[in-house]
Design an enzyme around this catalytic site. Sequence first.
Site, PDB file in Angstrom:
ATOM      1  N   HIS B 111      48.634  41.079  40.949  1.00  9.66           N
ATOM      2  CA  HIS B 111      49.065  42.371  41.689  1.00  9.66           C
ATOM      3  C   HIS B 111      49.167  41.611  42.985  1.00  9.66           C
ATOM      4  O   HIS B 111      48.359  40.810  43.641  1.00  9.66           O
ATOM      5  CB  HIS B 111      47.706  43.175  41.676  1.00  9.66           C
ATOM      6  CG  HIS B 111      47.995  44.410  42.428  1.00  9.66           C
ATOM      7  ND1 HIS B 111      48.881  45.635  42.217  1.00  9.66           N
ATOM      8  CD2 HIS B 111      47.631  44.656  43.928  1.00  9.66           C
ATOM      9  CE1 HIS B 111      49.058  46.360  43.075  1.00  9.66           C
ATOM     10  NE2 HIS B 111      48.471  45.935  44.141  1.00  9.66           N
ATOM     11  N   ASP B 147      44.497  48.401  38.251  1.00  2.77           N
ATOM     12  CA  ASP B 147      44.461  47.510  39.386  1.00  2.77           C
ATOM     13  C   ASP B 147      42.905  47.645  39.966  1.00  2.77           C
ATOM     14  O   ASP B 147      42.289  47.418  40.924  1.00  2.77           O
ATOM     15  CB  ASP B 147      45.246  47.752  40.606  1.00  2.77           C
ATOM     16  CG  ASP B 147      46.598  47.553  40.244  1.00  2.77           C
ATOM     17  OD1 ASP B 147      47.044  46.849  39.184  1.00  2.77           O
ATOM     18  OD2 ASP B 147      47.325  48.342  40.853  1.00  2.77           O
TER      19      ASP B 147
END
Lengths: 207, 207
Positions: B111, B147
């Site tokens: 990410h 995430d």
Amino acid sequence: MGMMRCAVLASGRGSDFQAVCDAVALGTCPVDLVRLITDNPSAQAIERAERAGVLVTVVDPASYPDRAAHDAALTMAMVDSGAELFVLAGYMRLLSPETVRTFAGRVINIHPALLPAFPGLRAPAQAIEHGVRVSGCTVHFVNEEMDNGPIILQSCVPVLDDDDPGTLAARILDEEHRILPEAIRLFAEGRLACDGRRVRILPPATG
Amino acid sequence: MGMMRCAVLASGRGSDFQAVCDAVALGTCPVDLVRLITDNPSAQAIERAERAGVLVTVVDPASYPDRAAHDAALTMAMVDSGAELFVLAGYMRLLSPETVRTFAGRVINIHPALLPAFPGLRAPAQAIEHGVRVSGCTVHFVNEEMDNGPIILQSCVPVLDDDDPGTLAARILDEEHRILPEAIRLFAEGRLACDGRRVRILPPATG
């Protein structure tokens, strides 16, 4: 023309305050430290101020009937200091919205995390519990939300497998001692320009 | 004993996938890249896979009546690949909770932010808009929240006054290309130990 007058607010040990005192003494932080303001009559920061020749004002919540009265006294102490810049350096109370508005754009805070991650109390412990590999510290303008205002400087440090909140906090503190005097210097030199949430650092004035 | 079998899921340009291919070719990332899986029939990652001799499976949502059918086909493609580790490298869809449970502890994601800051889409733009001075990237285990899983590696980069989302994303991407193959290597070497949310990196096996 004198140097910009700066007051520091601190509640505890005062190691960030000491870093500012040291930078001022070294000439790397061009402000006149006019006052230490504390809410804690037994803050170790008070001894540091006395050693550095900085006047101290204690605004002890125990001396006031309620939060509003303490907030008003704090605002008064800040006005009385004559400072143009106020630095929250381990000051453990939220400023009231009225206090923030009174000194809009003139109050900065240092926080031991890479905001917006881990606002609030126990930031190094929060970072350890979340399992991040990188944390750090943030100097930011204070607005009416906690740990939320425009960011001036940040610095990162690694989080090691065997860190506990204490070892991480100590590593972060070393960076706090570096970037807090630097942020004060940039403010005093008029080099911080806010553009919405973004803070731009202007080049040094020439000539 | 063969190397650990690894599949990569990507939706677009595939530069993180390319970094993994390059590290595998160099011998610094000891896995057998058995499959590229993509949801996008025109992903540039497909050409990269063909050049690297990696088999490609396209699981195009347009070929399935609904989300559940696409999720099931994706799970099937992942099983069929025979991979023991799945790497989301710019894969732009959330895995279903069933897919995550099927491959629990065997899916990692990269990410472009220092999680928990800036989860979700447009992370470099979010960082610019928030005005942070430091951002970076995170490799983490995938759990059922977006995430959010335990963090394996992070790396930070400065955010400069004149950055826009594109220049920041490019600077972060350089770090992605470094830490993603490194995280895969640690996984393949059996050196990642989860302790709640914290991931500990074990020393290399000796002998």
